[in-house]
Enzyme design. Sequence first.
Site, PDB file in Angstrom:
ATOM      1  N   GLY A   1      85.780 -10.251  85.512  1.00 22.89           N
ATOM      2  CA  GLY A   1      84.377  -9.417  85.597  1.00 22.89           C
ATOM      3  C   GLY A   1      84.386  -8.285  84.720  1.00 22.89           C
ATOM      4  O   GLY A   1      84.943  -7.360  85.384  1.00 22.89           O
TER       5      GLY A   1
ATOM      6  N   GLY B   1      81.216  -6.705  84.321  1.00 21.28           N
ATOM      7  CA  GLY B   1      80.061  -5.845  84.677  1.00 21.28           C
ATOM      8  C   GLY B   1      80.129  -4.508  85.021  1.00 21.28           C
ATOM      9  O   GLY B   1      81.133  -4.133  84.522  1.00 21.28           O
ATOM     10  N   PHE B   2      79.358  -4.076  85.845  1.00 22.00           N
ATOM     11  CA  PHE B   2      79.481  -2.486  86.195  1.00 22.00           C
ATOM     12  C   PHE B   2      80.694  -2.254  86.809  1.00 22.00           C
ATOM     13  O   PHE B   2      81.372  -1.551  86.682  1.00 22.00           O
ATOM     14  CB  PHE B   2      77.957  -2.142  86.958  1.00 22.00           C
ATOM     15  CG  PHE B   2      77.064  -2.040  85.846  1.00 22.00           C
ATOM     16  CD1 PHE B   2      76.890  -1.061  85.120  1.00 22.00           C
ATOM     17  CD2 PHE B   2      75.939  -2.944  86.366  1.00 22.00           C
ATOM     18  CE1 PHE B   2      75.606  -0.877  84.284  1.00 22.00           C
ATOM     19  CE2 PHE B   2      74.675  -2.908  85.423  1.00 22.00           C
ATOM     20  CZ  PHE B   2      74.713  -1.895  84.274  1.00 22.00           C
ATOM     21  N   GLY B   3      80.928  -3.084  87.911  1.00 21.16           N
ATOM     22  CA  GLY B   3      82.391  -2.792  88.796  1.00 21.16           C
ATOM     23  C   GLY B   3      83.384  -2.980  87.850  1.00 21.16           C
ATOM     24  O   GLY B   3      84.206  -2.138  87.856  1.00 21.16           O
TER      25      GLY B   3
ATOM     26  N   VAL C   1      87.174 -17.941  84.895  1.00 20.97           N
ATOM     27  CA  VAL C   1      88.191 -18.013  85.997  1.00 20.97           C
ATOM     28  C   VAL C   1      87.659 -19.211  86.935  1.00 20.97           C
ATOM     29  O   VAL C   1      86.563 -19.047  87.488  1.00 20.97           O
ATOM     30  CB  VAL C   1      88.550 -16.584  87.082  1.00 20.97           C
ATOM     31  CG1 VAL C   1      89.497 -16.968  88.179  1.00 20.97           C
ATOM     32  CG2 VAL C   1      89.202 -15.655  86.066  1.00 20.97           C
TER      33      VAL C   1
ATOM     34  N   GLU D   1      58.864  -6.323  87.786  1.00 18.98           N
ATOM     35  CA  GLU D   1      59.027  -5.885  86.593  1.00 18.98           C
ATOM     36  C   GLU D   1      58.610  -7.136  85.529  1.00 18.98           C
ATOM     37  O   GLU D   1      58.040  -6.731  84.552  1.00 18.98           O
ATOM     38  CB  GLU D   1      60.409  -5.505  86.064  1.00 18.98           C
ATOM     39  CG  GLU D   1      60.834  -4.061  86.506  1.00 18.98           C
ATOM     40  CD  GLU D   1      62.208  -3.670  86.777  1.00 18.98           C
ATOM     41  OE1 GLU D   1      62.534  -2.429  87.305  1.00 18.98           O
ATOM     42  OE2 GLU D   1      62.993  -4.521  86.586  1.00 18.98           O
TER      43      GLU D   1
ATOM     44  N   ASP E   1      78.818  -6.832  93.580  1.00 18.45           N
ATOM     45  CA  ASP E   1      77.888  -7.685  94.092  1.00 18.45           C
ATOM     46  C   ASP E   1      78.655  -8.924  94.740  1.00 18.45           C
ATOM     47  O   ASP E   1      77.905  -9.640  95.611  1.00 18.45           O
ATOM     48  CB  ASP E   1      76.739  -8.303  92.966  1.00 18.45           C
ATOM     49  CG  ASP E   1      75.588  -7.713  92.656  1.00 18.45           C
ATOM     50  OD1 ASP E   1      75.654  -6.381  93.145  1.00 18.45           O
ATOM     51  OD2 ASP E   1      74.889  -8.123  92.094  1.00 18.45           O
TER      52      ASP E   1
ATOM     53  N   ALA F   1      73.534  -1.351  90.713  1.00 18.67           N
ATOM     54  CA  ALA F   1      74.530  -1.078  89.630  1.00 18.67           C
ATOM     55  C   ALA F   1      75.353   0.089  90.368  1.00 18.67           C
ATOM     56  O   ALA F   1      76.636   0.059  89.908  1.00 18.67           O
ATOM     57  CB  ALA F   1      73.766  -0.656  88.420  1.00 18.67           C
TER      58      ALA F   1
HETATM   59  C1  LIG Z   1      67.674  -8.829  86.248  1.00 20.63           C
HETATM   60  C2  LIG Z   1      68.374  -7.905  86.930  1.00 20.63           C
HETATM   61  C3  LIG Z   1      67.829  -6.457  86.971  1.00 20.63           C
HETATM   62  C4  LIG Z   1      68.358  -5.624  87.698  1.00 20.63           C
HETATM   63  N1  LIG Z   1      68.182  -4.390  87.626  1.00 20.63           N
HETATM   64  C5  LIG Z   1      68.552  -3.322  88.584  1.00 20.63           C
HETATM   65  C6  LIG Z   1      68.368  -2.217  88.450  1.00 20.63           C
HETATM   66  O1  LIG Z   1      67.248  -1.946  87.915  1.00 20.63           O
HETATM   67  N2  LIG Z   1      68.966  -0.983  89.241  1.00 20.63           N
HETATM   68  C7  LIG Z   1      70.089  -1.397  89.625  1.00 20.63           C
HETATM   69  O2  LIG Z   1      70.822  -0.486  90.445  1.00 20.63           O
HETATM   70  N3  LIG Z   1      70.483  -2.700  89.842  1.00 20.63           N
HETATM   71  C8  LIG Z   1      69.734  -3.689  89.225  1.00 20.63           C
HETATM   72  N4  LIG Z   1      70.378  -4.990  89.439  1.00 20.63           N
HETATM   73  C9  LIG Z   1      71.711  -5.238  90.120  1.00 20.63           C
HETATM   74  C10 LIG Z   1      72.795  -4.860  89.092  1.00 20.63           C
HETATM   75  O3  LIG Z   1      72.855  -5.345  87.808  1.00 20.63           O
HETATM   76  C11 LIG Z   1      74.127  -5.566  89.891  1.00 20.63           C
HETATM   77  O4  LIG Z   1      74.146  -5.071  91.013  1.00 20.63           O
HETATM   78  C12 LIG Z   1      75.316  -5.109  89.098  1.00 20.63           C
HETATM   79  O5  LIG Z   1      75.423  -5.586  87.923  1.00 20.63           O
HETATM   80  C13 LIG Z   1      76.578  -5.608  89.859  1.00 20.63           C
HETATM   81  O6  LIG Z   1      77.648  -5.396  89.334  1.00 20.63           O
HETATM   82  P1  LIG Z   1      78.902  -6.313  89.321  1.00 20.63           P
HETATM   83  O7  LIG Z   1      80.102  -5.786  88.462  1.00 20.63           O
HETATM   84  O8  LIG Z   1      79.489  -6.531  90.504  1.00 20.63           O
HETATM   85  O9  LIG Z   1      78.436  -7.602  88.800  1.00 20.63           O
HETATM   86  P2  LIG Z   1      77.797  -7.955  87.064  1.00 20.63           P
HETATM   87  O10 LIG Z   1      77.315  -6.830  86.681  1.00 20.63           O
HETATM   88  O11 LIG Z   1      76.902  -9.158  87.601  1.00 20.63           O
HETATM   89  O12 LIG Z   1      79.135  -8.440  86.450  1.00 20.63           O
HETATM   90  C14 LIG Z   1      79.818  -9.768  86.811  1.00 20.63           C
HETATM   91  C15 LIG Z   1      80.536 -10.055  85.513  1.00 20.63           C
HETATM   92  O13 LIG Z   1      81.374 -11.009  85.981  1.00 20.63           O
HETATM   93  C16 LIG Z   1      81.535 -12.109  84.780  1.00 20.63           C
HETATM   94  N5  LIG Z   1      81.682 -13.419  85.666  1.00 20.63           N
HETATM   95  C17 LIG Z   1      81.261 -14.058  86.639  1.00 20.63           C
HETATM   96  N6  LIG Z   1      81.853 -15.077  87.019  1.00 20.63           N
HETATM   97  C18 LIG Z   1      83.001 -15.337  86.362  1.00 20.63           C
HETATM   98  C19 LIG Z   1      84.140 -16.178  86.122  1.00 20.63           C
HETATM   99  N7  LIG Z   1      84.280 -17.046  86.897  1.00 20.63           N
HETATM  100  N8  LIG Z   1      85.068 -15.883  85.242  1.00 20.63           N
HETATM  101  C20 LIG Z   1      84.882 -14.589  84.286  1.00 20.63           C
HETATM  102  N9  LIG Z   1      84.094 -13.946  84.505  1.00 20.63           N
HETATM  103  C21 LIG Z   1      83.132 -14.028  85.148  1.00 20.63           C
HETATM  104  C22 LIG Z   1      80.178 -12.304  84.342  1.00 20.63           C
HETATM  105  O14 LIG Z   1      80.207 -12.641  83.060  1.00 20.63           O
HETATM  106  C23 LIG Z   1      79.735 -10.754  84.372  1.00 20.63           C
HETATM  107  O15 LIG Z   1      80.139  -9.942  83.113  1.00 20.63           O
HETATM  108  C24 LIG Z   1      69.703  -6.026  88.526  1.00 20.63           C
HETATM  109  C25 LIG Z   1      70.052  -7.162  88.152  1.00 20.63           C
HETATM  110  C26 LIG Z   1      69.646  -8.246  87.519  1.00 20.63           C
HETATM  111  C27 LIG Z   1      70.082  -9.523  87.546  1.00 20.63           C
END
Ligand SMILES: Cc1cc2nc3c(=O)[nH]c(=O)nc-3n(C[C@H](O)[C@H](O)[C@H](O)COP(=O)(O)OP(=O)(O)OC[C@H]3O[C@@H](n4cnc5c(N)ncnc54)[C@H](O)[C@@H]3O)c2cc1C
Length: 415
Positions: A10, A12-14, A78, A169, A296, A312
């Site tokens: 993943g 994403g932010f994490g 994955v 929003e 998340d 995030a």
């Molecule tokens: C529409 C929306 C608006 C938001 N607005 C805000 C905001 O204004 N402020 C704020 O703080 N937070 C906001 N959030 C929440 C914030 O975006 C999340 O808390 C944050 O992105 C979590 O980070 P993460 O790294 O856990 O997961 P994510 O950022 O969701 O990243 C997960 C990554 O894992 C990848 N992935 C998933 N499953 C698999 C797999 N099986 N195999 C390979 N890759 C995989 C995905 O493609 C993705 O790139 C918002 C969320 C959404 C959906």
Amino acid sequence: MTRPRIVIVGAGFGGLFAAQALSRVAAEVTIVDRHNYHLFQPLLYQVATAGLPPSDVAWPIRSILRRQRNATVLLGEVVAVDVARKLIDLGSRSLSFDYLVVATGSTHSYFGHEDWRPFAPGLKSIDDATRIRGHILRAFEAAEMETDAARRERLLRFVIVGAGPTGVELAGTIAELARFTLAADFRRIDPRSAKIVLVEAGPRVLAAFKEPQSAYALRSLEKLGVEVRLNMAVTACDERGVSLGAERLDSATVIWAAGVAASPVGRWLGAPTDRAGRVLVEPDLSTGGHVFVIGDAASVTLPDGRRVPGVAPAAKQQGRYVASVIAARIEGRPAPGPFVYRDPGNLATIGRKRAVIEFPFITLRGLLAWWLWGFAHIYFLVGVPSPVVVSLRWLWEYLTYGRGARLITGQEHAD
Ligand SMILES: Cc1cc2nc3c(=O)[nH]c(=O)nc-3n(C[C@H](O)[C@H](O)[C@H](O)COP(=O)(O)OP(=O)(O)OC[C@H]3O[C@@H](n4cnc5c(N)ncnc54)[C@H](O)[C@@H]3O)c2cc1C
């Protein structure tokens, strides 16, 4: 001697913050994502409402990490993890690891009604956003052609389920799209007659904020013409619209912004989860050994009993933290103390002029809050490839009421 293999699932932010924080560690870092882009989710609603093009809120992971010599990027999904044999399963091949960081985020929960998903898409990826954008714009196009009044009304009713930040929003921005941006573009319909309905099962909008901010957001939405239905749960959802108990709302566009469910990480790892499927992790964010779950996908309880929110900043802080834990283990240093979350506060915007902010040191509502919201997001964008371009595009739209990305792509029909 071979270097330890750290696999991060993943970007994403994490995951991305973990990978970047490992740049100076003597290890092979592999980051695997099913998309080739890192997505700035807080601005995704702008893509869904034709404000920004997708390339302003997502950037190739490969380009973000291209200068990091110890990092390799792989595109793949994955599907399983073999914890005992230290392997991740990418379907057609597997990859071995010494340390695994799972950062796969969350998805929407339909509260046991998975059959609603096709009729009420959620907003999570670029594909979701462009599909929703096409759906909204097609509904106006189809209404322009429609001669039957009831069918036109259905096409011009937009239902958003869930009044958290994303629902609020979306509702505010679709209302502005109808009332200002599209107002002069059609001849047979008046886009200003569109009904935007925001449905919330709880007693207030923006429930994560304090009562005065919720009340302000509610008033702001109503001023924009949004019909807010509180204490109302969706009881049925199909291709014609939604039911709220005995009441029926026919709508060609229903958007799901309620409920969070973690990706199937608990099942992969055989680890205990909370009710939303988030993995219950140890204070060092591990599941007890060489596997870590962050963002998340994780359920983190702090020593004072508070649960870390799914936002995030939490994912970023957790990414940096697990990098420090893994680096300490590899370098034979003492482990850092348990994860501590520094809460930077909450912000949400309601349309183009109003926002609410709760920072630890200040609470704000209104136009000033909107500008601060804008600056905060520009600040968050620092470090991604095009913050100046995105900021200028925002400013232009703010001044002109324009929504420049009003393109319909794909083949779906609104009705
Ligand atoms: C529409 C929306 C608006 C938001 N607005 C805000 C905001 O204004 N402020 C704020 O703080 N937070 C906001 N959030 C929440 C914030 O975006 C999340 O808390 C944050 O992105 C979590 O980070 P993460 O790294 O856990 O997961 P994510 O950022 O969701 O990243 C997960 C990554 O894992 C990848 N992935 C998933 N499953 C698999 C797999 N099986 N195999 C390979 N890759 C995989 C995905 O493609 C993705 O790139 C918002 C969320 C959404 C959906």
